[in-house]
Design an enzyme around this catalytic site. Sequence first.
Site, mmCIF file in Angstrom:
data_model
loop_
_atom_site.group_PDB
_atom_site.id
_atom_site.type_symbol
_atom_site.label_atom_id
_atom_site.label_comp_id
_atom_site.label_asym_id
_atom_site.label_seq_id
_atom_site.Cartn_x
_atom_site.Cartn_y
_atom_site.Cartn_z
ATOM 1 N N ASN A 1 3.966 3.943 2.310
ATOM 2 C CA ASN A 1 3.949 5.149 3.114
ATOM 3 C C ASN A 1 3.122 4.937 4.378
ATOM 4 O O ASN A 1 3.643 4.994 5.492
ATOM 5 C CB ASN A 1 3.385 6.314 2.293
ATOM 6 N N ASP A 2 1.855 4.637 4.182
ATOM 7 C CA ASP A 2 0.956 4.539 5.325
ATOM 8 C C ASP A 2 1.353 3.422 6.286
ATOM 9 O O ASP A 2 1.168 3.556 7.495
ATOM 10 C CB ASP A 2 -0.474 4.323 4.837
ATOM 11 N N VAL A 3 1.917 2.316 5.759
ATOM 12 C CA VAL A 3 2.175 1.156 6.610
ATOM 13 C C VAL A 3 3.412 1.333 7.487
ATOM 14 O O VAL A 3 3.723 0.473 8.311
ATOM 15 C CB VAL A 3 2.321 -0.145 5.787
#
Lengths: 455, 107
Positions: free
Chosen positions: A381-383
């Site tokens: 998600n964050d990447v």
Amino acid sequence: MSPTWVQLAYLVAALCFVLALKGLSTPKYARAGNLVGAAGMALAVVTAYVHGAVHNGLLIVLAVAAGVVVGIPAARSVKMTAIPQMVALFNGVGGAAAALVALTEFLAVPHGSVAFQLATVLTVLIGSVSFSGSVVTFLKLQEVMTTRPVLLPAGQLLGIGAAAVSALLALSVVLTGNGLLLVLLAVAGLALGVLFVLPVGGADVPIAISLLNAFTGLAVAASGYVLANTLLIVAGTLVGASGTILTRLMAQAMGRPLTNILFGAFQATTATATTDEQRTVRSGTVEDVAILLGYAHSVLVVPGYGLAVAQGQHAARELAQVLEQRGITVLYGIHPVAGRMPGHMNVLLAEADVPYEHLKELDDVNPGIGSVDVVLVVGANDVVNPGARDEPSSPIYGMPIFDVDRAKAVVFMKRSMRPGFAGVDNSLLYNPKTTMLFGDAKESLTKLLAAVKHV
Amino acid sequence: MIDLLTIFVLAVFVGFEVVSKVSTILHTPLMSGANAIHGVILVGAILITGRAEQALEVTLGLAAVFLATVNVVGGFVVTDRMLEMFKGHKAGRPVKSAANGHKEVGE
């Protein structure tokens, strides 16, 4: 001073530690380096026992045995996905051990020189901070507590207060040599450690661990002063210095200054709660996605911690093989901080035997990402969060990401709309190019595999 | 004391120098390896327990010995397990695709 043979043994052990750290920074010698370090440690411990265990020899052996009985099975049985919190825990007990050593020595010899007293209070303080801080990082990584930054009301004031109280206590211990005050200092250190780590957000926790690791090194070095032991000074300082560098390198890999990571949450506002509810999310069925994949020319898989947790690596690899048989190019995009720690995803995928040559890094993928037909984001998600690139207000702003929003289509496999580990909302989910496929990563991949075979 | 300070300052430089270049893949193992090395506090724990005479000192010392041992053995074993995952990749040869290639405890 210890006899010459003891000093020599310690010198050899110190050399082993230098070689270990050197080896661990080169892939080729990393494992050998670790073994050299372990050998040095064994030499140092046996020397200390033979030379120093005048009393309580049997009890010491029993305590070491108990430590081995607890430590080895814990280290052997921990899942690869849980390695970061295990490292945090081991670091914490090391810090606690350093604080206890200084405390015990102080009880035995309460009135030493000022330098000795200073080293004592430093060891107790840093050791306690490292212990409680590590426990909080463990709880965050284990997701026992929230992974979002925890902002106490007046948290910053509390932190400054705890630091001031610690400094006062430290000073009064040096002046009075009072053991009770030293115990109070340990308590203040514990509070300081908790206050220090609470505001650090999920994705940044590994950097906090690395810093606490360096702290424990410094505590050990300070305890070396207390005991006038050169090996403790050398080894502790090595870890303190190399840990500091490593912390900086890790922060760089995330594209952010260290101060921002540690204290960024103090400034972060909660204004990021934009009008998510009004934005629409397109969710697709397995069959839709199978068609999308089956007629693509190139597919990029971006795996995250969610894939590893679901043990979906094998299903992902099988899916890739089926697609390749159809003449589709399939590559994996591995973000340097995918997983829970820098380099963690490489460890996880290596464990799952994903072909190494299919793993591509950011710089290899991003320039040509516009021509990729489908990006399959699995449990990451964050990447891939465009906010890291476009929104200066985002807590992860500045972190390099895969620019998957520039690809032709994105399939986002996710259990729910819940934000990722960093607790940051992801605008990619609402992108018109994005198709959501909700569910457990392994289940979805298995279904997808069956569906692609029928396309 | 000056001797000890000299050792400290030199060790700072060695520490900086040794880890100045490391690829992101190795960040986690390196952190874990450094973690194991500060478990050398076990040496200090053994020394203080070895000369402790009062019950309180012995108890605290033994607790330190126990915790430091967990730090040392756990640190080295976890690091080795991580690095084991990389073996075979060094030469860049394709990895066998057997679904149960690795048998790890705890899976």
